[in-house]
Write a protein that holds these residues in place. Structure first.
Motif, PDB file in Angstrom:
ATOM      1  N   LEU A   3       0.856  -1.175   0.000  1.00 32.48           N
ATOM      2  CA  LEU A   3       0.000   0.000   0.000  1.00 32.48           C
ATOM      3  C   LEU A   3       0.895   1.229   0.000  1.00 32.48           C
ATOM      4  O   LEU A   3       1.792   1.338   0.831  1.00 32.48           O
ATOM      5  CB  LEU A   3      -0.895   0.007   1.240  1.00 32.48           C
ATOM      6  CG  LEU A   3      -1.736  -1.241   1.485  1.00 32.48           C
ATOM      7  CD1 LEU A   3      -2.580  -1.074   2.737  1.00 32.48           C
ATOM      8  CD2 LEU A   3      -2.598  -1.577   0.287  1.00 32.48           C
ATOM      9  N   ALA A   4       0.666   2.137  -0.928  1.00 34.11           N
ATOM     10  CA  ALA A   4       1.501   3.335  -1.037  1.00 34.11           C
ATOM     11  C   ALA A   4       0.632   4.524  -1.399  1.00 34.11           C
ATOM     12  O   ALA A   4      -0.434   4.377  -1.986  1.00 34.11           O
ATOM     13  CB  ALA A   4       2.585   3.135  -2.098  1.00 34.11           C
ATOM     14  N   SER A   5       1.105   5.721  -1.016  1.00 32.95           N
ATOM     15  CA  SER A   5       0.404   6.959  -1.373  1.00 32.95           C
ATOM     16  C   SER A   5       1.307   8.132  -1.049  1.00 32.95           C
ATOM     17  O   SER A   5       2.397   7.969  -0.504  1.00 32.95           O
ATOM     18  CB  SER A   5      -0.912   7.097  -0.603  1.00 32.95           C
ATOM     19  OG  SER A   5      -0.658   7.509   0.720  1.00 32.95           O
ATOM     20  N   SER A   6       0.804   9.313  -1.345  1.00 31.03           N
ATOM     21  CA  SER A   6       1.470  10.550  -0.931  1.00 31.03           C
ATOM     22  C   SER A   6       0.746  11.139   0.269  1.00 31.03           C
ATOM     23  O   SER A   6       0.721  12.350   0.463  1.00 31.03           O
ATOM     24  CB  SER A   6       1.484  11.558  -2.083  1.00 31.03           C
ATOM     25  OG  SER A   6       2.172  11.036  -3.190  1.00 31.03           O
ATOM     26  N   GLY A   7       0.108  10.280   1.054  1.00 34.78           N
ATOM     27  CA  GLY A   7      -0.610  10.732   2.242  1.00 34.78           C
ATOM     28  C   GLY A   7      -2.058  11.083   1.991  1.00 34.78           C
ATOM     29  O   GLY A   7      -2.708  11.661   2.846  1.00 34.78           O
ATOM     30  N   GLY A   8      -2.593  10.714   0.828  1.00 30.10           N
ATOM     31  CA  GLY A   8      -3.968  11.066   0.507  1.00 30.10           C
ATOM     32  C   GLY A   8      -4.706   9.947  -0.197  1.00 30.10           C
ATOM     33  O   GLY A   8      -5.261  10.151  -1.274  1.00 30.10           O
ATOM     34  N   ALA A   9      -4.737   8.765   0.393  1.00 31.30           N
ATOM     35  CA  ALA A   9      -5.431   7.630  -0.222  1.00 31.30           C
ATOM     36  C   ALA A   9      -6.933   7.662   0.020  1.00 31.30           C
ATOM     37  O   ALA A   9      -7.639   6.740  -0.375  1.00 31.30           O
ATOM     38  CB  ALA A   9      -4.845   6.322   0.296  1.00 31.30           C
ATOM     39  N   ASN A  10      -7.432   8.706   0.646  1.00 31.81           N
ATOM     40  CA  ASN A  10      -8.860   8.821   0.933  1.00 31.81           C
ATOM     41  C   ASN A  10      -9.644   8.897  -0.367  1.00 31.81           C
ATOM     42  O   ASN A  10      -9.356   9.742  -1.209  1.00 31.81           O
ATOM     43  CB  ASN A  10      -9.135  10.061   1.779  1.00 31.81           C
ATOM     44  CG  ASN A  10      -8.207  10.158   2.970  1.00 31.81           C
ATOM     45  OD1 ASN A  10      -7.024  10.436   2.814  1.00 31.81           O
ATOM     46  ND2 ASN A  10      -8.729   9.912   4.144  1.00 31.81           N
ATOM     47  N   THR A  11     -10.605   8.011  -0.530  1.00 30.80           N
ATOM     48  CA  THR A  11     -11.486   7.878  -1.684  1.00 30.80           C
ATOM     49  C   THR A  11     -10.744   7.286  -2.889  1.00 30.80           C
ATOM     50  O   THR A  11      -9.508   7.296  -2.954  1.00 30.80           O
ATOM     51  CB  THR A  11     -12.155   9.204  -2.123  1.00 30.80           C
ATOM     52  OG1 THR A  11     -11.244  10.000  -2.866  1.00 30.80           O
ATOM     53  CG2 THR A  11     -12.707   9.972  -0.934  1.00 30.80           C
ATOM     54  N   ALA A  13     -10.649   8.608  -5.661  1.00 28.47           N
ATOM     55  CA  ALA A  13     -10.042   9.730  -6.382  1.00 28.47           C
ATOM     56  C   ALA A  13      -8.727  10.175  -5.735  1.00 28.47           C
ATOM     57  O   ALA A  13      -8.061  11.060  -6.249  1.00 28.47           O
ATOM     58  CB  ALA A  13     -11.014  10.905  -6.442  1.00 28.47           C
ATOM     59  N   GLY A  14      -8.348   9.553  -4.626  1.00 30.11           N
ATOM     60  CA  GLY A  14      -7.108   9.907  -3.929  1.00 30.11           C
ATOM     61  C   GLY A  14      -5.886   9.344  -4.638  1.00 30.11           C
ATOM     62  O   GLY A  14      -5.962   8.851  -5.765  1.00 30.11           O
ATOM     63  N   ASN A  15      -4.740   9.380  -3.930  1.00 31.62           N
ATOM     64  CA  ASN A  15      -3.484   8.956  -4.566  1.00 31.62           C
ATOM     65  C   ASN A  15      -2.975   7.612  -4.041  1.00 31.62           C
ATOM     66  O   ASN A  15      -1.790   7.326  -4.102  1.00 31.62           O
ATOM     67  CB  ASN A  15      -2.418  10.044  -4.440  1.00 31.62           C
ATOM     68  CG  ASN A  15      -2.146  10.430  -2.996  1.00 31.62           C
ATOM     69  OD1 ASN A  15      -2.263   9.609  -2.084  1.00 31.62           O
ATOM     70  ND2 ASN A  15      -1.772  11.676  -2.777  1.00 31.62           N
ATOM     71  N   GLY A  16      -3.890   6.767  -3.549  1.00 32.80           N
ATOM     72  CA  GLY A  16      -3.499   5.446  -3.072  1.00 32.80           C
ATOM     73  C   GLY A  16      -3.164   4.509  -4.216  1.00 32.80           C
ATOM     74  O   GLY A  16      -3.866   4.444  -5.216  1.00 32.80           O
ATOM     75  N   VAL A  17      -2.053   3.787  -4.054  1.00 34.59           N
ATOM     76  CA  VAL A  17      -1.571   2.866  -5.083  1.00 34.59           C
ATOM     77  C   VAL A  17      -1.302   1.512  -4.450  1.00 34.59           C
ATOM     78  O   VAL A  17      -0.741   1.427  -3.354  1.00 34.59           O
ATOM     79  CB  VAL A  17      -0.270   3.407  -5.728  1.00 34.59           C
ATOM     80  CG1 VAL A  17       0.325   2.408  -6.703  1.00 34.59           C
ATOM     81  CG2 VAL A  17      -0.513   4.740  -6.401  1.00 34.59           C
ATOM     82  N   VAL A  71      -8.254   3.968  -0.277  1.00 36.16           N
ATOM     83  CA  VAL A  71      -8.375   3.152  -1.479  1.00 36.16           C
ATOM     84  C   VAL A  71      -7.013   3.073  -2.173  1.00 36.16           C
ATOM     85  O   VAL A  71      -6.407   4.103  -2.484  1.00 36.16           O
ATOM     86  CB  VAL A  71      -9.435   3.750  -2.433  1.00 36.16           C
ATOM     87  CG1 VAL A  71      -9.567   2.894  -3.683  1.00 36.16           C
ATOM     88  CG2 VAL A  71     -10.783   3.874  -1.720  1.00 36.16           C
ATOM     89  N   TYR A  72      -6.569   1.853  -2.419  1.00 33.27           N
ATOM     90  CA  TYR A  72      -5.276   1.594  -3.061  1.00 33.27           C
ATOM     91  C   TYR A  72      -5.523   0.742  -4.299  1.00 33.27           C
ATOM     92  O   TYR A  72      -5.993  -0.392  -4.199  1.00 33.27           O
ATOM     93  CB  TYR A  72      -4.338   0.875  -2.097  1.00 33.27           C
ATOM     94  CG  TYR A  72      -4.139   1.626  -0.801  1.00 33.27           C
ATOM     95  CD1 TYR A  72      -3.130   2.581  -0.682  1.00 33.27           C
ATOM     96  CD2 TYR A  72      -4.971   1.403   0.295  1.00 33.27           C
ATOM     97  CE1 TYR A  72      -2.960   3.282   0.503  1.00 33.27           C
ATOM     98  CE2 TYR A  72      -4.805   2.100   1.480  1.00 33.27           C
ATOM     99  CZ  TYR A  72      -3.799   3.037   1.577  1.00 33.27           C
ATOM    100  OH  TYR A  72      -3.637   3.733   2.752  1.00 33.27           O
ATOM    101  N   THR A  73      -5.190   1.281  -5.479  1.00 30.54           N
ATOM    102  CA  THR A  73      -5.497   0.618  -6.739  1.00 30.54           C
ATOM    103  C   THR A  73      -4.221   0.278  -7.488  1.00 30.54           C
ATOM    104  O   THR A  73      -3.328   1.116  -7.631  1.00 30.54           O
ATOM    105  CB  THR A  73      -6.387   1.533  -7.615  1.00 30.54           C
ATOM    106  OG1 THR A  73      -7.533   1.925  -6.846  1.00 30.54           O
ATOM    107  CG2 THR A  73      -6.838   0.814  -8.877  1.00 30.54           C
TER     108      THR A  73
END
Length: 192
Positions: A3-11, A13-17, A71-73
C-alpha cells in the motif's frame, strides 16, 4: 503488493496505489471514523438481515467516495491473475482512540471502473492478540496487525485492476466499534 500513497489515499479519487514494489519512503494515510456514520456494507460474505441486505458482489464505487475509506489501486493487469485461497493483509496502524476496528476489502476493478467486492476481513484492535484479554491502544503508537485471512476465489482478468480498501467499519456485516474501552454492545458512549 504494498500500500503506497502521498498521504492522501482517501477515496478512489485519492493517490493510493497498490504497488508491486515497496515504496521508497514510508508515509501514512489518515481518516476519521465516526461510529454514528459507519461505512455501510454493500454485499459481501455476510451482510446482515432484512430485505435491504444482500450477500455477494456489488459495485463499491459509492463506498469508495467516502473520505473515511482509504483506497489503493494497482496497475492494469497485463495478463489474467487467478487468486484462489487465503489472502492476508499486514497493516501498520494507530489511533487516538483506545479501541477501533480496521477493515480490509479486496476489490476487482473492471476497465470501465466498476468495482466488485471479492472478499473482506476485520480486526477489532482490543482483541489483536486474542479474545482472552483485551489490550487497548495508546495514542501515538504504531501497531503491526494482520486481520484474519480473506478467502478468495477470483480471476482478475487482463485489463482489470486489483484494489484494496481500508477503513474502520463495514456495517452491518460487522458490529460497529464505538472507539472506547466500554462494552460495545451495552454502552452508548462513542468517540470519533
Amino acid at each position: 503488493f504494498f500500500l503506497a500513497s502521498s498521504g492522501g489515499a482517501n477515496t478512489a479519487a485519492g493517490n493510493g496505489v497498490l504497488a508491486e514494489k515497496a515504496p521508497a519512503k514510508s508515509g501514512a494515510d489518515k481518516f476519521a471514523y465516526d461510529p454514528k456514520n459507519p461505512v455501510l456494507s454493500h454485499g459481501g460474505q455476510i451482510s446482515g438481515v432484512g430485505s435491504d441486505q444482500k450477500d455477494g458482489a456489488f459495485d463499491q464505487r459509492e463506498i469508495e467516495k467516502r473520505n473515511d475509506v482509504l483506497v489503493y489501486t494497482g496497475a492494469r493487469l497485463t495478463e489474467d491473475l487467478p487468486v484462489f485461497g487465503f489472502v492476508t493483509a499486514d497493516l501498520f496502524v494507530g489511533s487516538d482512540a483506545p479501541d477501533t476496528d480496521f477493515t480490509v476489502k479486496l476489490v476487482d476493478v473492471e476497465p470501465n471502473g466498476m468495482a466488485w467486492n471479492i472478499s473482506d476481513t476485520i480486526q477489532r484492535m482490543r482483541y489483536r492478540d486474542g479474545d482472552a484479554t483485551p489490550k487497548f491502544l495508546k495514542p501515538g503508537e504504531v501497531y503491526s496487525v494482520t486481520p484474519p485471512p480473506m478467502l478468495a476465489a477470483n480471476v482478475f482478468l487482463k485489463g482489470h485492476r486489483i484494489r484494496i480498501e481500508v477503513s474502520s467499519s463495514n456495517f452491518p456485516t460487522y458490529a460497529r466499534n464505538l472507539n472506547t474501552t466500554a462494552d460495545p454492545y451495552t454502552s452508548k458512549e462513542i468517540r470519533i
